[in-house]
Design a protein around this motif. Structure first.
Motif, PDB file in Angstrom:
ATOM      1  N   ILE A   1      12.682  11.026   9.858  1.00  0.00           N
ATOM      2  CA  ILE A   1      11.574  11.896   9.448  1.00  0.00           C
ATOM      3  C   ILE A   1      10.729  11.123   8.433  1.00  0.00           C
ATOM      4  O   ILE A   1      11.253  10.298   7.676  1.00  0.00           O
ATOM      5  CB  ILE A   1      12.056  13.245   8.867  1.00  0.00           C
ATOM      6  N   LEU A   2       9.443  11.401   8.439  1.00  0.00           N
ATOM      7  CA  LEU A   2       8.533  10.649   7.581  1.00  0.00           C
ATOM      8  C   LEU A   2       7.828  11.575   6.594  1.00  0.00           C
ATOM      9  O   LEU A   2       7.494  12.708   6.936  1.00  0.00           O
ATOM     10  CB  LEU A   2       7.474   9.941   8.429  1.00  0.00           C
TER      11      LEU A   2
ATOM     12  N   ASP B   1      -0.748   6.131   0.161  1.00  0.00           N
ATOM     13  CA  ASP B   1      -0.615   5.002   1.085  1.00  0.00           C
ATOM     14  C   ASP B   1       0.846   4.662   1.360  1.00  0.00           C
ATOM     15  O   ASP B   1       1.139   3.708   2.083  1.00  0.00           O
ATOM     16  CB  ASP B   1      -1.318   3.759   0.496  1.00  0.00           C
ATOM     17  N   THR B   2       1.749   5.397   0.736  1.00  0.00           N
ATOM     18  CA  THR B   2       3.174   5.077   0.892  1.00  0.00           C
ATOM     19  C   THR B   2       3.832   6.053   1.872  1.00  0.00           C
ATOM     20  O   THR B   2       3.562   7.249   1.837  1.00  0.00           O
ATOM     21  CB  THR B   2       3.873   5.175  -0.484  1.00  0.00           C
TER      22      THR B   2
ATOM     23  N   VAL C   1      11.176   2.832   2.157  1.00  0.00           N
ATOM     24  CA  VAL C   1       9.753   2.994   1.820  1.00  0.00           C
ATOM     25  C   VAL C   1       8.944   1.899   2.503  1.00  0.00           C
ATOM     26  O   VAL C   1       9.364   0.744   2.559  1.00  0.00           O
ATOM     27  CB  VAL C   1       9.542   2.894   0.290  1.00  0.00           C
ATOM     28  N   GLY C   2       7.779   2.277   3.034  1.00  0.00           N
ATOM     29  CA  GLY C   2       6.908   1.287   3.665  1.00  0.00           C
ATOM     30  C   GLY C   2       5.454   1.627   3.429  1.00  0.00           C
ATOM     31  O   GLY C   2       5.126   2.713   2.951  1.00  0.00           O
ATOM     32  N   ASN C   3       4.583   0.684   3.783  1.00  0.00           N
ATOM     33  CA  ASN C   3       3.151   0.927   3.610  1.00  0.00           C
ATOM     34  C   ASN C   3       2.521   1.569   4.841  1.00  0.00           C
ATOM     35  O   ASN C   3       1.360   1.959   4.818  1.00  0.00           O
ATOM     36  CB  ASN C   3       2.431  -0.384   3.282  1.00  0.00           C
TER      37      ASN C   3
ATOM     38  N   ASN D   1      10.837   1.092  10.771  1.00  0.00           N
ATOM     39  CA  ASN D   1      11.657  -0.100  11.065  1.00  0.00           C
ATOM     40  C   ASN D   1      12.646  -0.381   9.937  1.00  0.00           C
ATOM     41  O   ASN D   1      13.812  -0.695  10.188  1.00  0.00           O
ATOM     42  CB  ASN D   1      10.759  -1.327  11.286  1.00  0.00           C
ATOM     43  N   LEU D   2      12.149  -0.260   8.698  1.00  0.00           N
ATOM     44  CA  LEU D   2      13.032  -0.548   7.553  1.00  0.00           C
ATOM     45  C   LEU D   2      14.195   0.441   7.489  1.00  0.00           C
ATOM     46  O   LEU D   2      15.344   0.060   7.234  1.00  0.00           O
ATOM     47  CB  LEU D   2      12.245  -0.494   6.245  1.00  0.00           C
ATOM     48  N   VAL D   3      13.884   1.726   7.753  1.00  0.00           N
ATOM     49  CA  VAL D   3      14.963   2.726   7.670  1.00  0.00           C
ATOM     50  C   VAL D   3      15.948   2.540   8.832  1.00  0.00           C
ATOM     51  O   VAL D   3      17.147   2.810   8.678  1.00  0.00           O
ATOM     52  CB  VAL D   3      14.407   4.158   7.596  1.00  0.00           C
TER      53      VAL D   3
END
Lengths: 273, 276
Positions: free
Chosen positions: B87-88, B93-94, B212-214, B221-223
């Motif tokens: 989930i996002l 911007d974060t 956390v990503g931009n 992808n990071l999660v």
């Protein structure tokens, strides 16, 4: 009390004192101002040490409900999050579930084994007694072992230095010596545990439950019953179980969707534990 | 995130408190009631300023309040990642992505001897120290969504009732066959009654991690990497196969109406009524 709180409080107390000082030349009125200043100081202390009492009281008094996100509402008592969906109210509430920080327990390693052995069975018995939805959450983050060990060794060194100074003084205080010796023992036990392979962790535990109702009151009443029952059932784990109200309810609601970094967690959940 | 604006608002309110406090010194001696008013304003401003420390989220919503409703955020609290694995939450911007890892458990303490129980508890101790970034481990008891099962049993009941009616209207029908179909109808009816009456619950253990990503892609992808690492750690520690939850499985962990699905509301309410 952290540094940030001290700064905030100092500035606000200064403003109150300044207003009180300038009012002192107004005879009888100054007495009312002194009384108000005392009351303000009391409220300030409550906000610093028990914000979960004063802020929900404020929102309840003015019947203010809070919308933390689309589709959700926090009740004016700030103790439940409500979702209304398909004609049904879903009320969600939270309980803290923190382990009591018994100082002496760290000195009694041998008594821990039976407690650890009994834990899985206790957990199953507790869950078998609950017949409504709930979640037991633990947020954990392992600490850097080397850094933690160094911090403990520094603390032990400082205490040992203070202990030897007290011992060499002309009138050593036996109570103070005993207290310092106990603290040294506690730190030594922690260092030994790390040496045995135990990893230090930061943890935050809380329990969440949801109740339903065709009216808001029905759902919140049912939630209160459920949370009370959870407090009774989980009492066997020797946990500090308190229903959460106020800002932590809002932050715990947000935790469902995003887990913040450790520093944010530590600053957000520093009072009600 | 909001610390800049929080400090600014605190400074403004506390400045008001100081200015009002200082203005008391300029009040002529025969205007004493005004002093009381100014003191109240100064004290109130000081209290509101302090409240911004912990309740900034609420204080900033109060001036825009309508009908006593303070809206902190009127957007959806999250949205599902396009691939359904996380989930996002977007804040400026974060983007924060949170993934959920299912931890299946097949053993019970009642089957274990003391040594096994001790070892199991120690394994849990190891589990909580596998991540250096905050990871949540949750154990959730929730109602099972019996919609599909009820639909299946109802279809079988309708089918056997139709066969029973056909056989009953046929004068040449074998009485034994009629009796058998009647028994079948009774069986499905009892089953349907029982399914609706009993409280069916399931306990699930899951872990969740956030990255956390931009951008959405970066955070997702990071999660995914973080979740795979956590799943591998959990699997190795507990000797099970931990997998990343997808789509509706995630909703069961975060949405109250998925935790208590509509089909089970009746039985949950019945239980609540017995306890209330």
């Amino acid at each position: 009390m952290d540094q940030n709180t001290i700064i905030y409080m100092a500035v606000c107390v200064l403003a109150i004192l300044l207003a009180t000082m300038f009012s002192s030349r107004f005879g009888i009125v100054s007495i009312f101002v002194y009384a108000l200043a005392g009351l303000s100081f009391f409220v300030l202390m409550l906000m610093a040490f028990a914000d979960f009492l004063i802020m929900p009281l404020f929102t309840k008094l003015f019947k203010i409900t809070i919308v933390p996100a689309k589709g959700f509402t926090i009740t004016s008592g700030q103790d439940s999050v409500i979702k209304y969906s398909n004609g049904i109210y879903y009320a969600t509430g939270y309980i803290t579930a923190n382990v009591y920080n018994y100082v002496f327990a760290t000195e009694r390693e041998t008594e821990e084994e039976p407690e650890i052995t009994a834990a899985p069975e206790k957990w199953e018995k507790a869950v078998m007694n609950i017949h409504f939805p709930f979640k037991f959450n633990i947020i954990v983050s392992a600490e850097d072992i080397q850094q933690h060990r160094e911090e403990l060794e520094t603390k032990r060194g400082l205490l040992e230095f203070q202990y030897s100074r007290e011992l060499q003084s002309q009138n050593p205080n036996p109570m103070s010596l005993e207290n310092m010796q106990r603290q040294i023992n506690i730190i030594q036990t922690r260092i030994d545990k790390i040496g045995e392979g135990e990893k230090p962790v930061n943890s935050l535990m809380y329990i969440e439950s949801t109740a339903v109702g065709v009216s808001l009151k029905e759902a919140t009443d049912a939630l209160t019953n459920q949370l009370t029952e959870l407090q009774t059932v989980f009492n066997i784990f020797d946990l500090s179980l308190t229903r959460i109200a106020g800002r932590e309810l809002y932050h715990l609601f947000k935790l469902n969707h995003q887990i913040p970094v450790l520093n944010d967690l530590l600053t957000t959940f520093n009072v009600q534990k | 995130m909001d610390s800049g604006s929080q400090s600014l608002i605190f400074s403004i309110i506390v400045a008001i408190s100081f200015v009002v406090a200082v203005s008391i010194s300029f009040v002529p001696a025969n205007f004493s009631p005004l002093v009381l008013v100014l003191a109240v304003i100064s004290f109130s401003a000081a209290l509101v300023a302090y409240a911004t420390k912990d309740y900034f989220f609420l204080i900033r919503a109060l001036p825009y309040m309508k009908n006593n409703i303070a809206v902190i955020d009127d957007t959806d609290p999250y949205y599902l990642a396009p691939n359904g694995s996380a989930i996002l939450v977007r804040k400026g911007d974060t983007v924060y992505a949170t993934a959920f890892i299912k931890v299946p458990s097949n053993s019970s303490a009642t089957e274990m001897d003391d040594e096994q129980k001790y070892n199991f508890a120690l394994l849990f101790g190891r589990l909580v120290s596998i991540s250096k970034t905050p990871m949540r481990i949750s154990s959730q008891l929730h109602s099972i969504n019996k919609d599909e099962y009820i639909a299946k049993v109802t279809a079988r009941l309708n089918d056997s009732e139709a066969r029973y009616n056909t056989l009953q209207s046929d004068s040449k029908a074998d009485p034994k066959a009629l009796e058998r179909v009647k028994g079948e109808v009774t069986m499905w009816r009892n089953m349907l009654d029982n399914v609706s009456r009993t409280n069916s619950q399931d306990i699930e253990v899951y872990a969740s991690v956030t990255a956390v990503g931009n951008s959405e892609d970066e955070a997702t992808n990071l999660v995914a990497i973080k979740a795979d690492e956590a799943a591998a750690g959990i699997s190795a520690t507990l000797g099970i196969t931990a997998t990343v939850a997808q789509g509706n499985e995630i909703l069961t962990y975060i949405e109250p109406d998925y935790m208590i699905p509509p089909a089970t509301i009746g039985e949950v309410m019945k239980y609540q009524a017995t306890r209330g």
